[in-house]
Design a protein around this motif. Structure first.
Motif, PDB file in Angstrom:
ATOM      1  N   ARG A  93       0.830  -1.210   0.000  1.00 37.14           N
ATOM      2  CA  ARG A  93       0.000   0.000   0.000  1.00 37.14           C
ATOM      3  C   ARG A  93       0.859   1.252   0.000  1.00 37.14           C
ATOM      4  O   ARG A  93       0.525   2.259  -0.633  1.00 37.14           O
ATOM      5  N   VAL A  94       1.965   1.193   0.723  1.00 39.63           N
ATOM      6  CA  VAL A  94       2.802   2.378   0.923  1.00 39.63           C
ATOM      7  C   VAL A  94       3.699   2.668  -0.285  1.00 39.63           C
ATOM      8  O   VAL A  94       3.870   3.832  -0.672  1.00 39.63           O
ATOM      9  N   SER A  98       4.602   6.544  -2.485  1.00 45.39           N
ATOM     10  CA  SER A  98       5.847   7.165  -2.016  1.00 45.39           C
ATOM     11  C   SER A  98       6.256   8.337  -2.897  1.00 45.39           C
ATOM     12  O   SER A  98       6.163   8.270  -4.134  1.00 45.39           O
ATOM     13  N   ASN A  99       6.728   9.406  -2.249  1.00 45.63           N
ATOM     14  CA  ASN A  99       7.290  10.525  -3.002  1.00 45.63           C
ATOM     15  C   ASN A  99       8.745  10.215  -3.348  1.00 45.63           C
ATOM     16  O   ASN A  99       9.261   9.143  -3.007  1.00 45.63           O
ATOM     17  N   LEU A 140      -5.403   1.026   8.646  1.00 40.27           N
ATOM     18  CA  LEU A 140      -5.065   2.423   8.914  1.00 40.27           C
ATOM     19  C   LEU A 140      -5.135   3.267   7.648  1.00 40.27           C
ATOM     20  O   LEU A 140      -4.939   2.773   6.531  1.00 40.27           O
ATOM     21  N   ASP A 141      -5.400   4.546   7.828  1.00 41.80           N
ATOM     22  CA  ASP A 141      -5.319   5.495   6.725  1.00 41.80           C
ATOM     23  C   ASP A 141      -3.905   5.466   6.150  1.00 41.80           C
ATOM     24  O   ASP A 141      -2.924   5.310   6.887  1.00 41.80           O
ATOM     25  N   ILE A 142      -3.783   5.633   4.835  1.00 44.36           N
ATOM     26  CA  ILE A 142      -2.497   5.480   4.162  1.00 44.36           C
ATOM     27  C   ILE A 142      -1.445   6.437   4.706  1.00 44.36           C
ATOM     28  O   ILE A 142      -0.277   6.066   4.869  1.00 44.36           O
ATOM     29  N   SER A 143      -1.814   7.665   5.050  1.00 40.82           N
ATOM     30  CA  SER A 143      -0.832   8.621   5.575  1.00 40.82           C
ATOM     31  C   SER A 143      -0.309   8.188   6.940  1.00 40.82           C
ATOM     32  O   SER A 143       0.893   8.281   7.218  1.00 40.82           O
ATOM     33  N   LYS A 148       4.054   5.442  10.080  1.00 39.53           N
ATOM     34  CA  LYS A 148       4.407   4.381  11.024  1.00 39.53           C
ATOM     35  C   LYS A 148       5.475   3.454  10.440  1.00 39.53           C
ATOM     36  O   LYS A 148       6.472   3.122  11.096  1.00 39.53           O
ATOM     37  N   LEU A 149       5.270   3.030   9.180  1.00 41.58           N
ATOM     38  CA  LEU A 149       6.203   2.068   8.576  1.00 41.58           C
ATOM     39  C   LEU A 149       7.578   2.681   8.323  1.00 41.58           C
ATOM     40  O   LEU A 149       8.599   2.028   8.546  1.00 41.58           O
TER      41      LEU A 149
END
Length: 273
Positions: A93-94, A98-99, A140-143, A148-149
Motif C-alpha cells: 500500500r505504501v 511514495s514521493n 489504517l489510513d495510508i498517511s 508508522k512504517l
C-alpha cells in the motif's frame, strides 16, 4: 471471481508457494509497475496483486522469503509468517504512494526490507504483537500507515547495517534470500524479452511507433493495462485493480489454467470425509 480450493497444512501449501513464485516471474513482464520498484519492492507488490486476485488471506511473499531463510523448518501458518504477510501487504500500500525522497529510502535499503519485516513481526520481540494487531494496522489510513512504517523500517535498517557486520550468520542468511531474489530478477528479464518479441510478432506495435491492427481500431483486447497517476478511468468488471495496476481477468484465468494443468492430475484434492 477466483478462489483457491486447497487443504491447509498439507502439500497444497507447498504447491501454492511454488506457483506464486512462478507467477511473479510471468507477471513481472506484464504488470506496469514504476521503474523505481525493483527486487523485493517489486516482488512484494506483485504478490499483493496475486493475493487480491486469488482472494488469498495474506501476501504469500512471506512464504517465499521465509522458505529461503528457514528452509523445511518454516511453518506456513504460524503467527509470525501470517503477520509478516500482512506487513508485506502494508508495504504494498505504501510503496506506490511514495514521493521521491521516500522512494530513495526504500531503494537504498532494499537489502534490509525482508529482515526488517521479520524482526518487526517477531511475536515476542517485534513491534507487532499479534495477528489481530497486524489486521488493525492494515486498516489504517495510508498517511498514518506510511508514517508508522517509515519510522519502524528506518530504525530497523540502521540497526541491521551494524548487525550484519557483527553477526556473519545473519548476513549470510539474508544474502541467501537475496540471491534468490536476484535469480528471479534474471528470469524476469528473460520473460520481459519474450513478451516484447511476442507482442511485436503479433502486430501490437510497429517500427514507426504507430498502433496497428485491432489495437488501432480499439477492438483489440489488452491483457494488462498500466495506470498512470493521472488516469481517470476505473477498472471495469473484467479487470482487477491493485497497487496502481490493472490486470485483466483473462490473464488471471490463464494463470489458473497453468495451475490446473500442472497439478490436477498429479496432486488431486482429497475427497471430503
Amino acid at each position: 471471481m477466483f478462489h483457491l480450493l486447497k487443504v491447509k497444512n498439507s502439500y497444497h501449501d507447498n504447491i501454492e508457494r511454488l506457483n506464486v513464485s512462478k507467477w511473479m516471474v510471468q507477471l513481472s513482464a506484464e504488470i506496469g509497475l514504476p521503474q523505481w520498484m525493483e527486487y523485493e519492492v517489486m516482488e512484494i507488490c506483485i504478490c499483493e496483486a496475486i493475493k487480491t486476485s486469488w482472494h488469498q488471506p495474506l501476501n504469500r511473499y512471506s512464504w517465499i522469503v521465509e522458505r529461503e531463510i528457514s528452509k523445511s523448518d518454516m511453518a506456513y501458518h504460524s503467527d509470525h509468517v501470517v503477520m509478516m504477510g500482512h506487513m508485506f501487504s502494508m508495504l504494498a500500500r505504501v510503496f506506490p504512494d511514495s514521493n521521491e525522497q521516500e522512494q530513495k529510502f526504500w531503494t537504498n535499503n532494499v537489502n534490509y526490507i525482508v529482515e526488517a519485516a521479520r524482526r518487526i513481526t517477531a511475536p515476542k520481540s517485534g513491534k507487532l504483537q499479534s495477528v489481530a494487531q497486524a489486521e488493525k494496522w492494515l486498516a489504517l489510513d495510508i498517511s498514518k500507515l506510511k508514517k508508522k512504517l517509515i519510522a519502524l523500517f528506518t530504525e530497523q535498517c540502521k540497526g541491521l547495517g551494524v548487525l550484519f557486520t557483527q553477526d556473519p550468520s545473519i548476513f549470510r542468511r539474508n544474502e541467501r534470500m537475496r540471491q534468490a531474489v536476484k535469480d528471479r530478477k534474471e528470469r524476469m528479464k528473460k520473460s520481459a524479452e519474450f513478451v516484447t518479441c511476442s507482442d511485436e510478432s503479433e502486430g501490437w506495435g510497429s517500427s514507426d511507433g504507430e498502433a496497428s491492427g485491432d489495437e488501432a481500431s480499439g477492438d483489440g483486447e489488452v491483457d494488462v493495462i498500466d495506470i498512470g497517476d493521472d488516469a481517470s478511468e476505473e477498472a471495469t468488471d473484467n479487470e482487477v485493480e491493485m497497487v496502481g495496476i490493472v490486470v485483466s481477468k483473462k490473464r488471471l484465468l490463464e494463470l489458473g489454467r497453468v495451475w490446473d494443468e500442472d497439478h490436477s492430475s498429479s496432486n488431486p484434492c482429497p475427497k471430503a470425509t
